[in-house]
Design a protein around this motif. Structure first.
Motif, PDB file in Angstrom:
ATOM      1  N   CYS A  20      22.415  27.475  45.006  1.00 39.31           N
ATOM      2  CA  CYS A  20      21.445  27.172  43.981  1.00 39.31           C
ATOM      3  C   CYS A  20      21.066  25.713  43.884  1.00 39.31           C
ATOM      4  O   CYS A  20      21.852  24.847  44.102  1.00 39.31           O
ATOM      5  N   SER A  28      18.235  26.710  45.370  1.00 39.70           N
ATOM      6  CA  SER A  28      18.939  27.833  44.821  1.00 39.70           C
ATOM      7  C   SER A  28      19.664  28.704  45.811  1.00 39.70           C
ATOM      8  O   SER A  28      19.183  29.041  46.834  1.00 39.70           O
ATOM      9  N   ALA A 135      27.581  33.866  32.733  1.00 34.90           N
ATOM     10  CA  ALA A 135      26.596  32.809  32.511  1.00 34.90           C
ATOM     11  C   ALA A 135      27.301  31.476  32.353  1.00 34.90           C
ATOM     12  O   ALA A 135      28.528  31.386  32.285  1.00 34.90           O
ATOM     13  N   PHE A 170      20.193  23.379  36.095  1.00 35.50           N
ATOM     14  CA  PHE A 170      21.354  24.197  35.753  1.00 35.50           C
ATOM     15  C   PHE A 170      21.777  24.006  34.302  1.00 35.50           C
ATOM     16  O   PHE A 170      22.934  24.240  33.953  1.00 35.50           O
ATOM     17  N   VAL A 173      22.283  28.920  33.264  1.00 36.61           N
ATOM     18  CA  VAL A 173      22.257  29.795  34.429  1.00 36.61           C
ATOM     19  C   VAL A 173      22.847  31.154  34.064  1.00 36.61           C
ATOM     20  O   VAL A 173      23.684  31.267  33.171  1.00 36.61           O
ATOM     21  N   ALA A 175      24.583  34.106  36.490  1.00 36.39           N
ATOM     22  CA  ALA A 175      24.978  34.452  37.855  1.00 36.39           C
ATOM     23  C   ALA A 175      24.460  35.840  38.217  1.00 36.39           C
ATOM     24  O   ALA A 175      24.575  36.789  37.438  1.00 36.39           O
ATOM     25  N   ARG A 180      29.641  37.587  45.045  1.00 33.45           N
ATOM     26  CA  ARG A 180      30.488  36.845  44.124  1.00 33.45           C
ATOM     27  C   ARG A 180      31.427  37.821  43.422  1.00 33.45           C
ATOM     28  O   ARG A 180      31.238  39.043  43.489  1.00 33.45           O
ATOM     29  N   PRO A 186      30.110  31.226  36.954  1.00 29.26           N
ATOM     30  CA  PRO A 186      29.121  31.095  38.032  1.00 29.26           C
ATOM     31  C   PRO A 186      29.538  30.081  39.090  1.00 29.26           C
ATOM     32  O   PRO A 186      29.071  30.153  40.231  1.00 29.26           O
ATOM     33  N   GLY A 200      25.991  31.715  45.341  1.00 24.30           N
ATOM     34  CA  GLY A 200      25.377  30.883  44.317  1.00 24.30           C
ATOM     35  C   GLY A 200      23.973  31.319  43.964  1.00 24.30           C
ATOM     36  O   GLY A 200      23.118  30.484  43.673  1.00 24.30           O
ATOM     37  N   TRP A 202      21.530  32.534  41.419  1.00 24.14           N
ATOM     38  CA  TRP A 202      21.486  32.505  39.955  1.00 24.14           C
ATOM     39  C   TRP A 202      20.066  32.685  39.436  1.00 24.14           C
ATOM     40  O   TRP A 202      19.093  32.435  40.156  1.00 24.14           O
ATOM     41  N   HIS A 204      18.100  30.435  36.935  1.00 28.16           N
ATOM     42  CA  HIS A 204      18.291  29.108  36.353  1.00 28.16           C
ATOM     43  C   HIS A 204      16.945  28.532  35.916  1.00 28.16           C
ATOM     44  O   HIS A 204      15.888  29.156  36.106  1.00 28.16           O
ATOM     45  N   CYS A 214      17.827  31.347  44.644  1.00 24.34           N
ATOM     46  CA  CYS A 214      17.867  31.736  43.236  1.00 24.34           C
ATOM     47  C   CYS A 214      16.492  32.164  42.720  1.00 24.34           C
ATOM     48  O   CYS A 214      15.487  32.058  43.408  1.00 24.34           O
TER      49      CYS A 214
END
Length: 247
Positions: A20, A28, A135, A170, A173, A175, A180, A186, A200, A202, A204, A214
């Motif tokens: 991200c 991201s 989050a 960020f 965020v 996740a 993950r 996150p 990563g 997210w 965001h 992201c």
């Protein structure tokens, strides 16, 4: 509150290298996919007597089959095209009458668009259906029901692909559970599919340009997303380009 601050500095550095943020030096990118591939659907979604769709518009049978039955909140991210960094985010809530649209926001996704086999550094966002369980951010919890990890590990230095500053990206965020471990910050670096599959990914704060993987939306919209998502409703994100989601 999730506390992983003793790992924050190392994890933040790792995110800037592989995930991200969105930019020439960083953008991201968290990941564990459910991909979509099948013939496009031409079926017209059924509608309740009250006019509320019984099926989420734009999702084909293959994609719909991947949405857990228990999910009562679905965030649909629809890319303009397979290679486009522009998308639209729509938040749906399932009721007895059908799926109600709660919010609709403009968004950025990865620089090169979308992939149903995301790899770290490919500058594409992963296509699939993923849980939304955790989050965090640089700023204080705005009132989310999700576990929220606040800390300095969420700083985002540098500039984006279009030269825009990444500072504040960020601040908030959520996740996306691609590659993950759900139930962790996150910033947690666990990658069940291996580091080569990226991580990563997210939601965001939007910095005005494409990301590494992201999905980014405006700051006020991120606050609203955080305040709306409810673990009791088992929220998921369905994300991909328009044609892929219609399969």
């Amino acid at each position: 509150m999730i506390t992983h601050r003793h790992r924050a500095a190392l994890l933040a550095a790792s995110l800037l290298l592989t995930g991200c943020a969105g930019g020439a030096a960083a953008t991201s990118g968290p990941q564990a996919p459910v991909t979509t591939s099948a013939a496009p659907s031409t079926a017209v979604p059924s509608v309740s007597p009250e006019g509320t769709p019984q099926l989420i518009p734009g999702l084909g049978p293959r994609t719909r089959s991947q949405v857990p039955e228990k999910a009562r909140q679905v965030v649909v991210v629809t890319g303009r095209g397979k290679d486009s960094p522009l998308s639209t985010v729509v938040l749906y809530r399932r009721t007895e009458a059908g799926w109600q649209t709660k919010e609709r926001w403009s968004a950025h996704n990865a620089l090169h668009g979308w992939s149903d086999h995301h790899m770290g550094g490919d500058l594409r966002s992963p296509i699939g259906v993923f849980g939304l369980t955790d989050a965090g951010g640089l700023l204080a919890d705005p009132g989310t029901k999700l576990p929220y990890d606040q800390g300095g590990g969420f700083r985002s230095p540098g500039t984006g692909f279009e030269g825009e500053p990444l500072a504040g990206s960020f601040d908030y965020v959520v996740a996306i559970n691609y590659n993950r471990e759900p139930g962790t910050s996150p910033l947690d670096w666990t990658r069940p599919l291996g580091t080569q599959r990226g991580g990563g990914i997210w939601f965001h704060v939007d910095h005005g340009g494409p990301t590494h993987g992201c999905v980014s939306i405006a700051k006020d919209d991120m606050r609203e997303l955080l305040r709306t998502l409810d673990p009791a409703l088992h929220p998921v994100v369905v994300m991909g380009d328009h044609a892929s989601l219609a399969r």
